[in-house]
Design a protein around this motif. Structure first.
Motif, mmCIF file in Angstrom:
data_model
loop_
_atom_site.group_PDB
_atom_site.id
_atom_site.type_symbol
_atom_site.label_atom_id
_atom_site.label_comp_id
_atom_site.label_asym_id
_atom_site.label_seq_id
_atom_site.Cartn_x
_atom_site.Cartn_y
_atom_site.Cartn_z
ATOM 1 N N UNK A 328 -23.385 37.499 54.429
ATOM 2 C CA UNK A 328 -22.366 38.214 53.532
ATOM 3 C C UNK A 328 -21.024 38.364 54.405
ATOM 4 N N UNK A 329 -20.161 38.183 53.842
ATOM 5 C CA UNK A 329 -18.646 38.415 54.329
ATOM 6 C C UNK A 329 -17.735 39.297 53.210
ATOM 7 N N UNK A 330 -17.304 40.397 53.667
ATOM 8 C CA UNK A 330 -16.654 41.205 52.876
ATOM 9 C C UNK A 330 -15.235 41.341 53.259
ATOM 10 N N UNK A 331 -14.156 41.016 52.349
ATOM 11 C CA UNK A 331 -12.790 41.092 52.907
ATOM 12 C C UNK A 331 -12.306 42.347 52.021
ATOM 13 N N UNK A 365 -16.502 42.947 62.678
ATOM 14 C CA UNK A 365 -15.149 43.342 62.050
ATOM 15 C C UNK A 365 -13.799 42.784 62.792
ATOM 16 N N UNK A 366 -13.360 42.245 61.840
ATOM 17 C CA UNK A 366 -12.021 41.417 62.354
ATOM 18 C C UNK A 366 -10.925 41.793 61.396
ATOM 19 N N UNK A 374 -0.146 40.344 53.687
ATOM 20 C CA UNK A 374 -1.328 41.260 53.411
ATOM 21 C C UNK A 374 -2.353 41.445 54.400
ATOM 22 N N UNK A 375 -2.363 42.589 54.819
ATOM 23 C CA UNK A 375 -3.292 42.921 56.036
ATOM 24 C C UNK A 375 -4.640 42.979 55.329
ATOM 25 N N UNK A 376 -5.568 42.571 56.055
ATOM 26 C CA UNK A 376 -7.196 42.818 55.680
ATOM 27 C C UNK A 376 -7.978 42.872 56.837
ATOM 28 N N UNK A 377 -8.957 43.462 56.448
ATOM 29 C CA UNK A 377 -10.144 43.422 57.400
ATOM 30 C C UNK A 377 -11.308 42.460 56.705
ATOM 31 N N UNK A 378 -11.829 42.011 57.646
ATOM 32 C CA UNK A 378 -13.112 40.987 57.288
ATOM 33 C C UNK A 378 -14.229 41.439 58.036
ATOM 34 N N UNK A 379 -15.237 41.937 57.445
ATOM 35 C CA UNK A 379 -16.549 42.422 57.834
ATOM 36 C C UNK A 379 -17.410 41.327 57.547
ATOM 37 N N UNK A 380 -18.382 41.074 58.472
ATOM 38 C CA UNK A 380 -19.395 40.335 58.413
ATOM 39 C C UNK A 380 -20.946 41.233 58.622
#
Length: 389
Positions: A328-331, A365-366, A374-380
């Protein structure tokens, strides 16, 4: 020398061996845990095969209607199973088996003085019948009757045939007990989750009431975030019973509901900053257990709240469960600048970041700043544990 060993009884021996094979195969099938309706149909088929007839049926006792309903069968028309009912009085062969618990063999229905022949059996030319009781654990009401019928006047049904049928019926009874136990457990589980959901709703209501009494801006922010976290967990309990099985949640459906809740709690209205959800096709069919979905929901809540607090423009939540073996990858993406260069989110001291770091152990979390600005957090999220052996 016993009768069963005599040459003239070779056919009888083959018949009994065949019946034992059918019982064994049916028992293995029952252990696999198929649905009860399918198992009843399999029982009727095994009974028909074992006694060499084309007609067999399972009748379920319906106490409220004082009848026996045909719920499975072999050799009957579509207008019979689930429709035709028999009486439960002692003048009915099946009713006699139900009331007394004793098996019934009637090898000459036309000349029977004990019982009347049900019209369905007359219409189908049935001349012989044998019935046994289907009962589960001792003390529990009988489920019904397993019956085999024959149109010919050939070899009579025997006590050995009764033993075969009763063995099948006993396996059905065990399966019914197991199904009843499962339904009882499901009922208790539903009640427990219902109570948890109500408790969470009360806690959220109390926090909302407390907000009305608090004037300090920072304290209000903390209370609002706490209320959103409770709302997120409560939404999981709301959906724990809408999935394909108890305790399983359709991830995409849950996230869509959560996004709507966040729109409301964050005050996202028409003309304001939009909040959008994008779900990859593979993620549309994802089913997770309640614990994993709770983690996912809390991560989404924290990141979306953070994006609306510090970002600009709209916020896009993107979910891809197909990647990384189902991890599961959440952006969560917004138009803000994000944390300052060199910021280490793992060492972040804010409550929200500490919560995220705890939730994402085993994942990660990256923070990313792509060229589109556009800034984003990528959570795995960590993958589901392998099924128990």
């Amino acid at each position: 020398m016993s009768d069963i060993g005599r040459p003239e009884n070779g056919g009888e021996l083959r018949r009994r061996l065949r019946q034992q094979q059918l019982i064994s195969a049916f028992g293995r099938e029952a252990l696999r845990g198929p649905d009860l309706d399918g198992l009843l149909q399999d029982a009727a088929q095994a009974a028909s095969d074992g006694l060499g007839t084309s007609l067999a049926k399972v009748l379920q006792h319906i106490p409220a209607e004082n009848c026996l309903l045909i719920v499975a069968g072999v050799g009957w028309g579509e207008d019979v199973v689930g429709v035709v009912r028999f009486g439960t009085d002692l003048a009915s062969p099946a009713g006699f088996a139900l009331r007394t618990g004793a098996p019934v063999i009637s090898n000459h229905l036309g000349g029977e003085g004990r019982f009347r022949t049900p019209q369905l059996m007359v219409d189908h030319g049935v001349r012989r019948a044998v019935n046994v009781l289907i009962r589960g654990e001792a003390g529990a009401p009988a489920f019904g009757v397993l019956e085999v019928d024959s149109r010919d006047e050939g070899e009579e049904f025997s006590d050995s045939d009764v033993d075969f049928l009763q063995a099948l019926a006993n396996v059905v009874g065990l399966a019914i007990d197991r199904d009843r136990d499962r339904r009882d457990r499901d009922l208790l589980t539903r009640e427990a989750h219902h109570r948890v959901k109500n408790s969470l709703q009360i806690a959220q209501t109390l926090l909302r009431l407390q907000l009305r009494e608090v004037e300090d801006p920072e304290a209000r922010v903390q209370l609002e975030q706490a209320a959103r976290r409770i709302m997120t967990i409560g939404a999981v309990h709301e959906r724990l019973f809408s999935g394909p099985a108890i305790g399983q949640v359709a991830v995409a459906t849950y996230l869509r509901g959560l996004i709507e809740d966040l729109r409301s709690s964050l005050g996202v209205g028409e003309g304001g900053r939009p909040l959008a959800l994008e779900v990859t096709p593979a993620s549309e069919t994802a089913i997770w257990d309640g614990d994993r979905v709770t983690t996912l929901g809390l991560v989404v809540t924290e990141l979306v709240t953070n994006a609306f607090k510090y970002g600009r423009d709209g916020v896009v939540v993107r979910l891809d469960i197909a990647a990384l073996d189902g991890a599961g990858v959440l952006v969560v993406e917004d138009g803000g600048d994000g944390p300052p260069e060199g910021y280490d989110q793992v060492k972040g001291r804010g409550l929200g970041m500490r919560i995220l770091n705890t939730l994402l152990r085993g994942g990660g979390l990256v923070a990313e700043r792509p060229t589109d600005g556009r800034f984003r957090f990528v959570a795995t999220l960590s993958p589901a544990p392998p099924p128990a052996a």
